[in-house]
Design an enzyme around this catalytic site. Sequence first.
Site, short mmCIF file in Angstrom:
data_model
loop_
_atom_site.label_atom_id
_atom_site.label_comp_id
_atom_site.label_asym_id
_atom_site.label_seq_id
_atom_site.Cartn_x
_atom_site.Cartn_y
_atom_site.Cartn_z
N GLU A 167 0.42 -34.54 53.23
CA GLU A 167 1.52 -34.59 52.27
C GLU A 167 2.30 -35.91 52.42
O GLU A 167 2.71 -36.52 51.43
CB GLU A 167 2.45 -33.38 52.49
CG GLU A 167 3.30 -33.04 51.30
CD GLU A 167 3.87 -31.62 51.38
OE1 GLU A 167 3.76 -30.97 52.44
OE2 GLU A 167 4.45 -31.17 50.38
N GLU A 204 0.29 -38.57 50.88
CA GLU A 204 0.37 -38.43 49.42
C GLU A 204 1.70 -38.99 48.90
O GLU A 204 1.74 -39.71 47.91
CB GLU A 204 0.24 -36.94 49.05
CG GLU A 204 0.16 -36.68 47.55
CD GLU A 204 0.14 -35.18 47.20
OE1 GLU A 204 0.21 -34.34 48.13
OE2 GLU A 204 0.06 -34.86 46.00
N GLU A 212 -7.93 -20.32 43.66
CA GLU A 212 -7.94 -21.71 44.14
C GLU A 212 -8.21 -21.81 45.63
O GLU A 212 -8.61 -22.87 46.13
CB GLU A 212 -6.59 -22.39 43.87
CG GLU A 212 -6.18 -22.50 42.41
CD GLU A 212 -5.40 -21.27 41.93
OE1 GLU A 212 -5.40 -20.24 42.63
OE2 GLU A 212 -4.81 -21.35 40.83
N LYS A 231 2.25 -14.58 51.00
CA LYS A 231 1.01 -15.12 51.58
C LYS A 231 -0.16 -14.18 51.31
O LYS A 231 -1.30 -14.61 51.24
CB LYS A 231 1.18 -15.33 53.08
CG LYS A 231 2.11 -16.49 53.43
CD LYS A 231 1.43 -17.84 53.26
CE LYS A 231 2.43 -18.99 53.39
NZ LYS A 231 1.86 -20.27 52.95
N CYS A 273 11.27 -19.69 55.97
CA CYS A 273 10.41 -18.61 56.48
C CYS A 273 11.06 -17.76 57.56
O CYS A 273 10.66 -16.62 57.77
CB CYS A 273 9.12 -19.19 57.03
SG CYS A 273 8.35 -20.36 55.91
N CYS A 331 4.16 -25.58 50.05
CA CYS A 331 3.72 -24.63 51.10
C CYS A 331 4.18 -23.21 50.86
O CYS A 331 3.71 -22.30 51.52
CB CYS A 331 4.16 -25.03 52.50
SG CYS A 331 5.09 -26.50 52.64
N GLU A 372 -1.26 -15.23 48.07
CA GLU A 372 -1.89 -16.55 48.13
C GLU A 372 -3.35 -16.47 48.59
O GLU A 372 -4.22 -17.14 48.03
CB GLU A 372 -1.11 -17.49 49.06
CG GLU A 372 -1.66 -18.90 49.08
CD GLU A 372 -0.88 -19.81 50.03
OE1 GLU A 372 -0.33 -20.82 49.56
OE2 GLU A 372 -0.81 -19.52 51.25
N SER A 384 3.10 -31.37 45.17
CA SER A 384 2.10 -31.99 46.03
C SER A 384 0.79 -31.24 45.82
O SER A 384 0.78 -30.04 45.57
CB SER A 384 2.54 -31.86 47.49
OG SER A 384 1.42 -31.95 48.34
#
Lengths: 156, 586
Positions: free
Chosen positions: B281, B284, B368, B360, B506, B301, B363, B321
Site C-alpha cells: 500500500e 502504491e 474477488e 471478515k 478493530c 483493509c 469478505e 487502494s
Amino acid sequence: MDDFVSIDNLTPLKEIIAKHKGAPGCAMPILQEAQEVYGYLPIELQKTIAEELGVSLSEIFGIVTFYTQFTLVRKGKYRVGICLGTACYVRGAQNIVDRFCRELNVEVGGTTPDMKFTVDATRCLGACGLAPVMMINEDVYGALTPDMAPDIIAKY
Amino acid sequence: MSNINIKINGQEVSVPAGISILEAAKSINVHIPTLCYLKDVNVIGACRMCLCEVTGQRALVAACVFPCSEGMEIFTNSPKVREARKVTLELILSNHNRECTTCERSGVCELQQTAEDLNVRDIRFPAMQEEKYVIDDVSPSVVRDPSKCILCNRCVSVCKDVQGLGALGATQRGFSKEIAPAFGLPLADSNCINCGQCIINCPVGALKEKDDTEKVWAAIADPNKHVVVHAAPSVRAGLGEAFGLERGSLVSGKLAAALRRLGFDKVFDTNFAADLTIMEEGTELIGRVTEGGKLPMITSCSPGWIKYCEMYYPDLLAHLSSCKSPQEMMGAVLKTHYAESNGIDINDIFVVSVMPCTAKKYEVQRPEMKVKGVQETDVSITVRELARMINEAGIDFNTLPDENFDEYYGDYTGAGTIFGATGGVMEAAARTAVEVITGKEAENIDYEAVRGVEGVKSAAIKAGDLTLNVMVAHGGSNIRTVMDKLRAGELNDYHFIELMACPGGCVNGGGQPIVNAQEKMTHDIRVERAKALYHEDADVLKFRKSHENPSVQKLYKEYLGEPNSHKAHEILHTKYEQKPQIDYKK
Ligand code: SF4
Ligand code: SF4
Ligand code: SF4
Ligand code: FES
C-alpha cells in the site's frame, strides 16, 4: 379516481416529494399522497422516498407498518370494506364478510386476480344505525344480508 | 458546568447540573438496572428498568433520561421501585425465549444479569410468545433471532446513528412489533455492511455472529488437511477479556499457545500480512503521488468499509487502494508461497483466520478473494468464537505459558500490530513511506496526531520536501462525513485517508468480546484495548517498521520480487464494483 398510476412512473412521486421535502415530519404527507396516487406503497416507492429524503429504507418502512392507513400490497379497483365494529358484528357482519369472500373467491384482505375487488374487514364506519354496513369505495350499503352480495357485486 | 446538590437514598451528593439520575447514581456506585440505555447512543427511556422514586414526582421516573436538579431527593431502592422494576422485567421475560442453557449470550447477557440482580425467581405472567419468529441466518456474518429481542432499540440507534446506515428498524406496532430490516428482507439483502456493531451492543442473544467453529473443528480433525491459523492484530488486545483478564491485557503469547493446543498445524500471525500490506500500500501510495494516480488514496483493509463504498460511493471506488486486506493477503501467501515451499497441495491447505470482525466472514467468500482459483481464507472466526473453542477444548487460558508464533509468517513488527487501532494503518504507512521517500532513517516514528478516538483526524506528514496530507476516520457516520467531503471536492489536497468501519477500529470490532452497557458508561473500551497494541509496539517488539520485518523482506526476495511487482499484483491486489444498497429483486 380508481385508476392508479403505475409504479414504473415515478414522476408524480418525485413531484409529491419535492412539494413536502424539508418540512419537519414530511414523510407522513408524502406517504399519504403517494398512496392516493399509486394505491399502495411497494418497496420501489418507499426506496425512492428514502433516497430522496436521505433517510434509511427501514425508517420509512417503520412508519408505513406503524400506521394502519398504509398498505404494502396493491388493492383492487373496488375496495369492499365490511364493518366488523361491535354493532355490525352482533348483527351478523361476519356472515356478510364470509359471503363476499366466497362470492369473490378471496380471503379477507385479499384481492381478486383481475385486480377488481379487495375485501377488507374494517373498524366501525360510524353508521351503526344501518348495521350491518359496508362500503365499496365511496358507496355505502346498509341493513345487509348475505344474499344481497351477488347483486351488489354485479353493480361493479 | 456548575454543580448541584442532590440526595440519593439519603446520601448527599454534588453532581454536575443536568446529568441524569442514572449517571449521578453511578458516580457514587449506586447501581440502577438498565436495558435500553446505551451511553451517547440510545437514551430513550423505553424499557422502564431504571425506574426510581423522586420526591414530589407522582409517578416513578426513568433514571436514564430524568435530569437531576438542585435539591432533588431520589430513592433507587424503595419497595415501590423494587416492585415496579420486577413487574416490568417479568413482563419482558414472559415474552422472551428463555433458553439460557443453550444461548450464546449466557453469562454476558444483560437481561439474564438483571433478572439475577433483581432476584426474580417467578414470573407472574403467562408466557406470551407465539411461534411466529423466524431466525434470519442468511447473512454470513450476523444471525438475528427475534424470539430473544427485547425491543430495546439499541441496535437500531447504533446502526443508524453510529454507523450511518439504518439497516435495522422498528417495524409493525403493538404485540407484532419487531426490530428487523425493511420489508422483512434478510439482513444479507439489506444495506447491512456486516460490521457486527449491532451484535456487540445488543443486551441479549437476539443478534449474534454466524458460528463457524464446527467447520474449524472438522478441518482440524481431517487428517488430509493441513490447517493453518493466523490471528489479527487486535485479537491479542481483546481475547483476554473472555477469560476474565483486565481490559487492555496484551495476550500475544497465550494466544499463540492456545491456538497451538487447539490442534492447528501452524500458528501464524495476521500482523505479518499487515506488514506486507504496508509494503504494497505504501508503494502504491508513493507511486500515485509521484506518478500522478488517483488521490487521495483510501485504505482497503476494512471489509465493512469496502461494502459501504460499493453501496454508497461507487463513483469514488477508484480512490480505494487496490490492496487486498491483510486477512486475504495472508491467505493468498499461505496458499501459494507457503504451500509451494512446503510441498503442500493448494487444495489440502485449510486457512483459518481469527478476526475481531464479523465482516471478515463476508469478505472470505467474496468472489474477488481467490488465488489460483481457490478461496484464500477458508473460515474466519471471531474472537468470541475462538474463546468458545478454547473453553470447549478444556484449555485453561490464564495458566498457559507465553509462546511465539511460528516463524516466517508469524513474524511481525510494531507497525503491523497497531493496525488494530484507528490511525494504526496510517501510522504504519507513514513510518515506511517517510523512510522510503527520504532514504533516511526517521527520527520520530510516533505519529500521535493520528492516534486516539476523535472521529475524524487529520495530519500533515513531512517526508523530505514532500508533505503528505492525511486523514483518518472510523465508524460509519464519520466515514460518511469524510466521503461526502471527498465527493464535494473538498479533499483534493489530501493524499491518503484511512477509513475503518468500526468506531475505534478493530479493537472495537463486531467480533470482539461483549462489554455490557453499564461498563461502557465509565470505560472507553476503544482506548483501553488500543493501549495494549501501542504497548506491544513501543515496549515489546524488536522492529517497529514494516520494511524492517526480515521475513517480509525474505518473501520479496524469494517470491514476490518487489512491492507492486507483477506477481504481487496477481495475488495481493484486487478491485471492487458497485453494489445495490437494497437487494430486493432477488
Ligand atoms: S438472551 Fe439472555 S436471557 Fe435470553 S436466553 Fe439468552 S442468555 Fe437467557
Ligand atoms: S452488522 Fe452493522 S450494518 Fe449490519 S445491521 Fe448490524 S450495525 Fe447495521
Ligand atoms: S435485537 Fe438486541 S439490540 Fe436490537 S432491539 Fe432487540 S434486543 Fe435490542
Ligand atoms: S428506560 Fe432507562 S434503561 Fe431503559
